[in-house]
Enzyme design. Structure first.
Site, PDB file in Angstrom:
ATOM      1  N   LYS A  23       0.839  -1.213   0.000  1.00  0.00           N
ATOM      2  CA  LYS A  23       0.000   0.000   0.000  1.00  0.00           C
ATOM      3  C   LYS A  23       0.866   1.253   0.000  1.00  0.00           C
ATOM      4  O   LYS A  23       0.626   2.179  -0.780  1.00  0.00           O
ATOM      5  CB  LYS A  23      -0.934  -0.046   1.225  1.00  0.00           C
ATOM      6  CG  LYS A  23      -1.920   1.086   1.296  1.00  0.00           C
ATOM      7  CD  LYS A  23      -3.199   0.648   1.968  1.00  0.00           C
ATOM      8  CE  LYS A  23      -3.086   0.521   3.472  1.00  0.00           C
ATOM      9  NZ  LYS A  23      -3.183   1.818   4.170  1.00  0.00           N
ATOM     10  N   SER A  24       1.853   1.309   0.868  1.00  0.00           N
ATOM     11  CA  SER A  24       2.699   2.515   0.957  1.00  0.00           C
ATOM     12  C   SER A  24       3.376   2.793  -0.382  1.00  0.00           C
ATOM     13  O   SER A  24       3.424   3.941  -0.849  1.00  0.00           O
ATOM     14  CB  SER A  24       3.790   2.304   2.009  1.00  0.00           C
ATOM     15  OG  SER A  24       3.225   2.244   3.290  1.00  0.00           O
ATOM     16  N   ARG A  28       2.809   6.005  -3.194  1.00  0.00           N
ATOM     17  CA  ARG A  28       3.948   6.847  -3.583  1.00  0.00           C
ATOM     18  C   ARG A  28       4.211   6.774  -5.084  1.00  0.00           C
ATOM     19  O   ARG A  28       4.677   7.755  -5.678  1.00  0.00           O
ATOM     20  CB  ARG A  28       5.192   6.412  -2.789  1.00  0.00           C
ATOM     21  CG  ARG A  28       5.119   6.865  -1.313  1.00  0.00           C
ATOM     22  CD  ARG A  28       6.009   5.998  -0.440  1.00  0.00           C
ATOM     23  NE  ARG A  28       6.156   6.458   0.927  1.00  0.00           N
ATOM     24  CZ  ARG A  28       5.273   6.245   1.914  1.00  0.00           C
ATOM     25  NH1 ARG A  28       4.124   5.629   1.675  1.00  0.00           N
ATOM     26  NH2 ARG A  28       5.522   6.684   3.132  1.00  0.00           N
ATOM     27  N   ARG A 124      -8.664  11.770  12.811  1.00  0.00           N
ATOM     28  CA  ARG A 124      -7.218  11.534  12.990  1.00  0.00           C
ATOM     29  C   ARG A 124      -6.413  12.838  13.034  1.00  0.00           C
ATOM     30  O   ARG A 124      -6.783  13.828  12.404  1.00  0.00           O
ATOM     31  CB  ARG A 124      -6.720  10.585  11.889  1.00  0.00           C
ATOM     32  CG  ARG A 124      -7.419   9.233  12.023  1.00  0.00           C
ATOM     33  CD  ARG A 124      -6.956   8.224  11.035  1.00  0.00           C
ATOM     34  NE  ARG A 124      -5.574   7.857  11.253  1.00  0.00           N
ATOM     35  CZ  ARG A 124      -4.894   7.066  10.433  1.00  0.00           C
ATOM     36  NH1 ARG A 124      -5.478   6.574   9.349  1.00  0.00           N
ATOM     37  NH2 ARG A 124      -3.639   6.763  10.693  1.00  0.00           N
ATOM     38  N   ASP A 315       1.986  -1.299  11.780  1.00  0.00           N
ATOM     39  CA  ASP A 315       0.672  -1.715  11.259  1.00  0.00           C
ATOM     40  C   ASP A 315       0.346  -3.170  11.591  1.00  0.00           C
ATOM     41  O   ASP A 315      -0.754  -3.640  11.300  1.00  0.00           O
ATOM     42  CB  ASP A 315       0.630  -1.531   9.738  1.00  0.00           C
ATOM     43  CG  ASP A 315       0.676  -0.054   9.357  1.00  0.00           C
ATOM     44  OD1 ASP A 315       0.265   0.784  10.172  1.00  0.00           O
ATOM     45  OD2 ASP A 315       1.130   0.248   8.239  1.00  0.00           O
ATOM     46  N   LYS A 342      -4.688   5.338  14.939  1.00  0.00           N
ATOM     47  CA  LYS A 342      -4.740   4.713  13.607  1.00  0.00           C
ATOM     48  C   LYS A 342      -6.198   4.725  13.126  1.00  0.00           C
ATOM     49  O   LYS A 342      -7.006   5.491  13.607  1.00  0.00           O
ATOM     50  CB  LYS A 342      -4.152   3.302  13.678  1.00  0.00           C
ATOM     51  CG  LYS A 342      -2.646   3.288  13.969  1.00  0.00           C
ATOM     52  CD  LYS A 342      -1.857   3.866  12.813  1.00  0.00           C
ATOM     53  CE  LYS A 342      -0.374   3.910  13.094  1.00  0.00           C
ATOM     54  NZ  LYS A 342       0.361   4.705  12.107  1.00  0.00           N
ATOM     55  N   ARG A 346      -6.492   1.242  18.148  1.00  0.00           N
ATOM     56  CA  ARG A 346      -6.213  -0.207  18.012  1.00  0.00           C
ATOM     57  C   ARG A 346      -5.906  -0.875  19.341  1.00  0.00           C
ATOM     58  O   ARG A 346      -6.011  -2.093  19.447  1.00  0.00           O
ATOM     59  CB  ARG A 346      -5.081  -0.437  17.000  1.00  0.00           C
ATOM     60  CG  ARG A 346      -5.569  -0.197  15.587  1.00  0.00           C
ATOM     61  CD  ARG A 346      -4.525  -0.510  14.531  1.00  0.00           C
ATOM     62  NE  ARG A 346      -5.171  -0.415  13.214  1.00  0.00           N
ATOM     63  CZ  ARG A 346      -4.524  -0.263  12.078  1.00  0.00           C
ATOM     64  NH1 ARG A 346      -3.203  -0.175  12.075  1.00  0.00           N
ATOM     65  NH2 ARG A 346      -5.188  -0.186  10.935  1.00  0.00           N
ATOM     66  N   ARG A 395      -7.491  -3.764   9.555  1.00  0.00           N
ATOM     67  CA  ARG A 395      -6.486  -4.696  10.082  1.00  0.00           C
ATOM     68  C   ARG A 395      -7.030  -5.470  11.293  1.00  0.00           C
ATOM     69  O   ARG A 395      -6.649  -6.616  11.531  1.00  0.00           O
ATOM     70  CB  ARG A 395      -5.190  -3.958  10.422  1.00  0.00           C
ATOM     71  CG  ARG A 395      -4.575  -3.302   9.187  1.00  0.00           C
ATOM     72  CD  ARG A 395      -3.095  -3.075   9.294  1.00  0.00           C
ATOM     73  NE  ARG A 395      -2.652  -2.153   8.251  1.00  0.00           N
ATOM     74  CZ  ARG A 395      -2.378  -2.495   6.995  1.00  0.00           C
ATOM     75  NH1 ARG A 395      -2.491  -3.747   6.597  1.00  0.00           N
ATOM     76  NH2 ARG A 395      -1.988  -1.592   6.118  1.00  0.00           N
TER      77      ARG A 395
HETATM   78  C1  S3P Z   1       2.521   4.778   6.346  1.00  0.00           C
HETATM   79  C2  S3P Z   1       3.082   5.127   7.547  1.00  0.00           C
HETATM   80  C3  S3P Z   1       2.557   4.676   8.836  1.00  0.00           C
HETATM   81  C4  S3P Z   1       1.594   3.496   8.672  1.00  0.00           C
HETATM   82  C5  S3P Z   1       0.620   3.700   7.559  1.00  0.00           C
HETATM   83  C6  S3P Z   1       1.342   3.907   6.246  1.00  0.00           C
HETATM   84  C7  S3P Z   1       3.126   5.299   5.106  1.00  0.00           C
HETATM   85  O1  S3P Z   1       1.827   5.735   9.429  1.00  0.00           O
HETATM   86  O2  S3P Z   1       0.904   3.260   9.880  1.00  0.00           O
HETATM   87  O3  S3P Z   1      -0.233   2.585   7.437  1.00  0.00           O
HETATM   88  O4  S3P Z   1       2.777   4.799   4.010  1.00  0.00           O
HETATM   89  O5  S3P Z   1       3.966   6.201   5.200  1.00  0.00           O
HETATM   90  P1  S3P Z   1       2.542   6.828  10.386  1.00  0.00           P
HETATM   91  O6  S3P Z   1       3.474   7.593   9.570  1.00  0.00           O
HETATM   92  O7  S3P Z   1       1.397   7.642  10.904  1.00  0.00           O
HETATM   93  O8  S3P Z   1       3.216   6.021  11.457  1.00  0.00           O
END
Ligand code: S3P
Length: 443
Positions: A23-24, A28, A124, A315, A342, A346, A395
């Protein structure tokens, strides 16, 4: 639409599976592709709701994007200064990554816009990005620190030298994206190491970064379109890793998993608990390491989770709490207050669900103490079944689904529609692996 899962108890996980794309990295690839010069071709893109929200936002900002189709996406980059003012509010859905990273990018534009999201995202914290972006010269209005965000861009941002008060890859990434638009060198220091996909991908797009200890520095300037191959998501894989680690007889291989060392905290924690995890066929996809991950059942023991591993597994704690519930002895997590902000709180939501199953779990301000239930014989179940509410947190829904492998009766998991934000096809893949999961009648 309300979606509930019903998971029959028992069974084991086996075979070879590939979970969807990271996902990250998927987010990007669209963001950097959009502001690059030339085309970016992405394969293995995660076609989940969060990453699709990012695609819709860049389309609204005037970027032509073909796909996704079978994980292939073609982004026709418009260059750093090519984004257009959107006609309406930009909707990030459930995705904190979209909102925080895109804020950084929009901070450097010569137009204003507004970002919003669903009920969970609107709760959030956003000051963590609004404040440092204000130091760079953008003006971001929040609603008492939360979305919606009104972003008044400034095409002449100033570089800053900033130490982040929270360990957050999203904040770091937002500032790096804003740094592309700033005069001078942006320097960001972290209190503990967080995922570095943005840094790696910026390099793949031709920008040079400097990393000295806990500080990363970047100068403004253009990106060059490229090819991105997205690895399978280690966070989605983690549910199967935990499932195999707790269910006797399991032997599962997860292929093409992204094993960037800033993401492998869950593997390290499970190994400290005694899990049998082997990384095979390690190689790289662009700048990102990947491996096939084989997990075989082995009895787990409770541990005190090392604090340095917390951001590297941030996560994965819903799944890791299920591992802890199946361990012998106590597991203690501390230094993880971020879990409270989150997609849900959680710590609270997992503690409530574990209590339904009869697991002793004490929520702490910054973590959890879990008294594991591993008894004498491997065939005995670890806890009961019951009706667990995921509170719309993807999750948590998947963690309690996997928990059924060691439950005494079925687990009915409520409010699971958001599983589609990160793991489309979860129930089908989990069934292929051996989990007896299906839809439950919802009321
Ligand atoms: C992410 C960073 C994390 C993670 C999120 C995805 C990212 O969050 O929990 O699911 O893609 O940079 P935080 O930066 O708030 O820790």
């Amino acid at each position: 639409m309300r979606v509930d899962f019903l998971v029959e108890p028992g069974g084991k996980l086996s075979g070879t599976l590939r979970v969807p794309g990271d996902k990250s990295i998927s987010h990007r690839s669209i963001m950097l592709g959009a502001i690059a010069t030339g085309d970016t071709h992405v394969s293995g893109f995660l076609e989940g709701e969060d990453a699709l929200a990012t695609i819709s936002i860049f389309r609204a900002l005037g970027v032509r994007i073909d796909g996704p189709e079978g994980g292939e996406v073609l982004v026709h980059g418009v260059g750093l200064r090519g984004l257009k003012a959107p006609a309406s509010v930009l909707d990030c859905g459930n995705s904190g990554t979209s909102m925080r990273l895109i804020s950084g990018l929009l901070a450097g534009q010569d137009f204003d816009c507004e970002l919003t999201g669903d009920e969970s995202l609107r709760r959030r914290p956003m000051r963590r990005v609004a404040e440092p972006l204000a130091l760079m010269g953008a003006h971001i209005e929040t609603s008492d620190g939360r979305p919606p965000l009104r972003i008044h861009g400034n095409p002449r941002l100033r570089a800053i030298d900033y130490t982040m008060p929270v360990a957050s890859a999203q904040v770091k990434s937002a500032l790096l994206l804003a740094g592309l638009y700033a005069q001078g060198e942006t320097r960001i220091s972290e209190i503990s190491l967080t995922r570095d996909h943005t840094e790696r991908m910026l390099q793949a797009f031709g920008r040079k970064l400097r990393r000295e200890g806990a500080t990363v520095s970047l100068s403004g300037g253009p990106l060059r379109g490229t090819r991105i191959e997205v690895p399978a998501d280690i966070s989605s894989s983690a549910f199967f890793m935990v499932g195999a680690a707790i269910a006797p007889g399991s032997d599962i291989t997860l292929t093409d998993v992204g094993v960037n060392p800033t993401r492998t905290g869950a593997i390290e924690i499970l190994r400290l608990m005694g899990a049998d995890i082997e990384l095979q066929n390690t190689r790289t996809f662009g700048g990102e390491p990947v491996a096939d991950v084989r997990v075989r059942y082995a009895p787990l023991n409770g541990i005190a989770i090392p604090r340095a591993l917390v951001p590297l597994a941030i996560d994965e704690f819903p799944a890791l709490f299920i591992a802890a519930a199946n361990a012998r002895g106590e597991t203690l997590l501390a230094g993880a207050e971020e879990l409270r902000v989150k997609e849900s709180d959680r710590i609270q939501v997992m503690a409530e669900g574990l209590e339904v199953l009869g697991v002793r779990a004490e929520p702490l301000a910054d973590g959890m103490r879990i008294h594991g239930c591993r008894g004498g014989t491997e065939s005995a179940h670890a806890y009961s079944g019951g009706v667990v509410d995921s509170r719309g947190d993807h999750r948590i829904a998947m963690a309690f689904s996997i928990a059924a492998l060691r439950a005494g009766s079925a687990i009915h998991v409520r409010d699971c529609a958001n599983v589609a934000t990160s793991f489309p096809g979860f129930t089908e893949l989990a069934r292929r692996g051996g989990l007896a999961i299906g839809p439950a009648p919802s009321d």
